[in-house]
Structures are given as structure tokens and as C-alpha cells.
Design an enzyme around this catalytic site. Structure first.
Site, PDB file in Angstrom:
ATOM      1  N   HIS A 164       4.226 -10.062   3.438  1.00  0.00           N
ATOM      2  CA  HIS A 164       3.341 -11.067   4.055  1.00  0.00           C
ATOM      3  C   HIS A 164       2.588 -11.894   3.032  1.00  0.00           C
ATOM      4  CE1 HIS A 164      -0.673  -8.911   3.767  1.00  0.00           C
ATOM      5  NE2 HIS A 164       0.151  -7.927   3.504  1.00  0.00           N
TER       6      HIS A 164
ATOM      7  N   CYS B 173      -9.322  -6.383   1.412  1.00  0.00           N
ATOM      8  CA  CYS B 173      -9.218  -4.919   1.489  1.00  0.00           C
ATOM      9  C   CYS B 173     -10.527  -4.248   1.106  1.00  0.00           C
ATOM     10  CB  CYS B 173      -8.110  -4.425   0.587  1.00  0.00           C
ATOM     11  SG  CYS B 173      -6.569  -5.224   0.960  1.00  0.00           S
TER      12      CYS B 173
ATOM     13  N   THR C  24       0.846  -1.198   0.000  1.00  0.00           N
ATOM     14  CA  THR C  24       0.000   0.000   0.000  1.00  0.00           C
ATOM     15  C   THR C  24       0.882   1.249   0.000  1.00  0.00           C
ATOM     16  OG1 THR C  24      -1.807  -1.118   1.122  1.00  0.00           O
ATOM     17  CG2 THR C  24      -1.747   1.279   1.322  1.00  0.00           C
TER      18      THR C  24
ATOM     19  N   SER D  92       4.767  -6.684  -1.038  1.00  0.00           N
ATOM     20  CA  SER D  92       4.440  -6.805   0.379  1.00  0.00           C
ATOM     21  C   SER D  92       4.914  -8.174   0.854  1.00  0.00           C
ATOM     22  CB  SER D  92       2.916  -6.753   0.531  1.00  0.00           C
ATOM     23  OG  SER D  92       2.542  -5.833   1.493  1.00  0.00           O
TER      24      SER D  92
END
Ligand code: PMP
Length: 377
Positions: free
Chosen positions: A200, A322, A71, A198
Site C-alpha cells: 500500500h 504508526c 510489519t 508493503s
């Protein structure tokens, strides 16, 4: 439990936990401190940066900023570039199926800062066709942002062809949100001027990620602060998280082909099992990323099925995590041309190479039972 929601977040791998613990215990100094203990932490951080660039084979042409995840990396790539290069042109382009962190950054630049935003449609298989981008480009474009793999459907974008089109325009930069692709789907990482990730999503920790960028690019910082990350992103660096991320990313990239073979076999097995359920319609195209399978229910409410599975400790998702607080209709499936009913009743199953056929069998059997127990919508 059976965890089939790896596109939302995956379990941190043992090696990541090990590296994180050791670095935090033994090198907890601030990497910007000007003493030996700080220098030691700095060396670990710089090694992580170089290891990632080398694993992506872009160490000669690109550099990398550590971020809190995709993000932040997306916002940085989009807003920092728009603000830095606004005098070159004010047109920026993205696609209708991007993650909210891309689409909302574009909308903010349009609504609050007057940029001209073009949101391109996708083909029925869920990606932007090269000719669609080619006909949208002109000399006022300063940025194009296209994901590599869609998070809801696994649709693979023709990244290299799209990059080639953008690079015919010397003032335009090409950003790729590679969050669902990195270490999973092969592509030429160097064709992107900027690339977001990202950790994760590939066995690292939440709160860690990165943005690679071509060395010639300059940013206007989003997080003003100290001189960390070349002065582009202030804030004390998460050395242990970054080291853990580099460790797992290297192994994912090294093992990409063998992992991909395993996941392809598993997803075929899953598709075959689901094909015996008459009301299921597949939304993921045949040649999508094997890590994500998206399908809709013609008769049942998907959210009720997700809840029913959850009660049996089987975890899948109905819309992207999200977006799940908003309207429960997938804007990605709508953009692919599917009806509101189909877009509102989709299920996403996202697996890993470590998923077993037994887990898939249990999922299929539980789903079939639920379909008999739950009233149609
Ligand atoms: N882009 C894509 C394609 C994603 O799937 C996600 C995570 N759902 C993100 C960006 C945002 O990642 P994070 O929440 O880790 O910042």
C-alpha cells in the site's frame, strides 16, 4: 482534497484495482487445492512471486514469501531468524530510527528471550554511518536490520556499504526494511539477505506485502499452519492482492528514474515555497528520498496545524501514523540530535509523481494563512 500523506498509505492504483477484481472474479480458488481451479490460482500466485523477484533482479539468488505487509515481514525476518539461528550467536543489531515493527521486535527478543540487542545511533542526517556498524560487529552477531529509507525524514541509508560490512561476518544476516524505498529510490536489492515491503506504499493494497530471502536461509515459522509459502507462513494465500502488488511494483521499478525526476522537481518547488516561512526548519537532509519532506515549526504546534489543514481537506502528518497514538514526539528526530520541541513539532509531507504544483500552491497558501490565524505555542 489534497492528499500529501502517501508515506502512510497511498491510493490503490487503477491497474491494481483492475487486476484484483479480475483475479478475484475468475480465479478465486484456493491455490493449495489439488484440482484444476486451484492450480490456476496457484499459477497466478507463482507468476506474481517470480515477477517481483525478476523486477528486483534477484530471481537467481532469492526467493519470496507473501505476507500481510511490512510489519509481518519485519517480524518474520527478525524473530524467525533469531529463533532459527540462536545457537550461532545471540547478538542482533538495528538502528535507533527504525519503524516500530522492527524496534519492538528487537525489544521483545531482548526482554522475553534474552538476546543481546544493540541499537545504533544515527548521524545528523538520520542514517547509520558504515563505521558505526563496523565497530559494533563481532562474531556473535547473527542479524543486522537497517531500513533503506526512513519513513519520517526520507533519509537514505548507505545500504550497500552496510551490507558489505555485515557480510564480512559469515554467521550474520542482513535484513533491510525497504518499505519506503522500493520502486522509489534505487539500490541494489540483492545486497540484502532479506528485504521487507508493503504494497500500500506503492499503489497496491493494504494487507499485502512480502519478504524476500536468500535461498540458503531457513526460517522458524511465526504463523504455524499448512505448507503455504514453503511451510514458513501458514494461511490461505491472497492471490488477487499479490497479483495486484506485482503488477504495480513492476511498473514502479520500470519507471523509477522518470518518476524520481518528477518528484524531485516537485519537492524542490515545495522546499522553495516553505523556505519563505521564517519559522520552518528542515529536518529531511538535502539528499533524502524526494518522496518525503519533513520540517518543524519553531513557533507553532505542528499537531494544531495538521488539524487546521485537515479541516480544509489537506492531509499531511505530524508524526508517523504508526506512532501517532503514543507520545507525539518523534523518536527519529530525537535520535538525529534535535531538541524535544523540534521533534514534537514536525510535519511530514509525502508526495507522488502525480502531485501537481497547483496542489503544492494551495497547501502553501493554506499553511501561511493558518500560521497567521493560529496562536503561537
Ligand atoms: N516499515 C516502514 C519504514 C514503514 O514506513 C511502515 C509503514 N508505516 C512499515 C514498516 C509497516 O508497514 P505496514 O503497516 O504496511 O505493515
Amino acid at each position: 482534497m489534497i492528499y500529501f500523506d502517501n508515506a502512510a498509505s497511498s491510493r490503490p492504483e487503477g491497474r491494481a484495482i483492475e487486476v484484483f477484481s479480475v483475479v478475484n472474479a475468475e480465479a478465486f480458488g484456493n491455490p493449495n487445492s489439488t484440482h484444476g481451479f486451484g492450480f490456476a490460482a496457484k499459477r497466478i500466485d507463482e507468476k506474481a512471486r517470480q515477477d517481483i523477484l525478476r523486477a528486483l533482479k534477484i530471481e537467481k539468488t532469492h526467493s519470496l514469501i507473501f505476507t500481510s505487509g511490512a510489519t509481518e515481514a519485519n517480524n518474520m525476518a527478525i524473530k524467525s531468524i533469531a529463533f532459527q539461528y540462536k545457537n550461532r550467536g545471540r547478538k542482533i543489531i538495528t538502528s535507533a530510527v527504525e519503524h516500530a515493527s522492527v524496534l519492538n521486535a528487537f525489544y521483545e527478543l531482548r526482554d522475553e528471550f534474552g538476546f543481546e540487542v544493540l541499537v545504533l545511533p544515527v548521524c545528523k542526517d538520520g542514517y547509520v554511518l558504515p563505521q558505526t556498524l563496523a565497530s559494533a560487529m563481532d562474531k556473535n552477531v547473527i542479524l543486522v536490520s537497517m531500513m533503506a529509507v526512513n519513513n519520517e525524514t526520507g533519509a537514505i541509508f548507505p545500504t550497500k556499504a552496510l551490507a558489505g560490512i555485515v557480510h564480512k561476518f559469515p554467521k550474520a544476516y542482513f535484513h533491510v526494511d525497504a518499505t519506503q524505498a522500493i520502486g522509489k529510490v534505487k539500490f541494489d536489492y540483492g545486497c540484502a539477505d532479506m528485504l521487507s515491503c508493503s504494497a500500500h506504499k506503492f499503489g497496491g493494497f493494504k494487507g499485502t506485502g512480502f519478504l524476500t530471502f536468500r535461498k540458503s536461509i531457513q526460517f522458524l515459522p511465526l504463523l504455524s499452519g499448512g505448507e503455504q509459502e514453503f511451510g514458513y507462513r501458514g494461511g490461505t494465500v491472497n492471490v488477487a492482492g499479490n497479483a495486484a502488488m506485482a503488477e504495480v511494483l513492476k511498473s514502479h521499478i520500470e519507471n523509477l528514474d522518470s518518476n524520481s525526476e518528477k518528484v524531485k522537481e516537485l519537492v524542490c518547488y515545495l522546499r522553495d515555497g516553505l523556505s519563505s516561512i521564517a519559522e520552518i526548519e528542515f529536518n529531511s537532509p538535502e539528499n533524502s528520498s524526494p518522496y518525503v519532506l519533513n520540517f518543524s515549526f519553531a513557533l507553532h504546534k505542528a499537531s494544531v496545524l495538521v488539524e487546521g489543514l485537515s479541516e480544509k481537506e489537506i492531509y499531511v502528518s505530524s508524526v508517523s501514523a504508526c506512532n501517532s497514538k503514543g507520545e507525539p514526539v518523534s523518536n527519529v528526530l530525537l535520535a538525529m540530535g534535535y531538541s524535544k520541541e523540534r521533534a514534537g513539532n514536525s510535519m511530514r509531507v509525502s508526495i507522488l509523481p502525480t502531485t501537481t504544483k497547483e496542489e503544492i500552491d494551495t497547501f502553501l497558501a493554506t499553511l501561511k494563512t493558518l500560521l497567521q490565524e493560529v496562536n503561537p505555542r
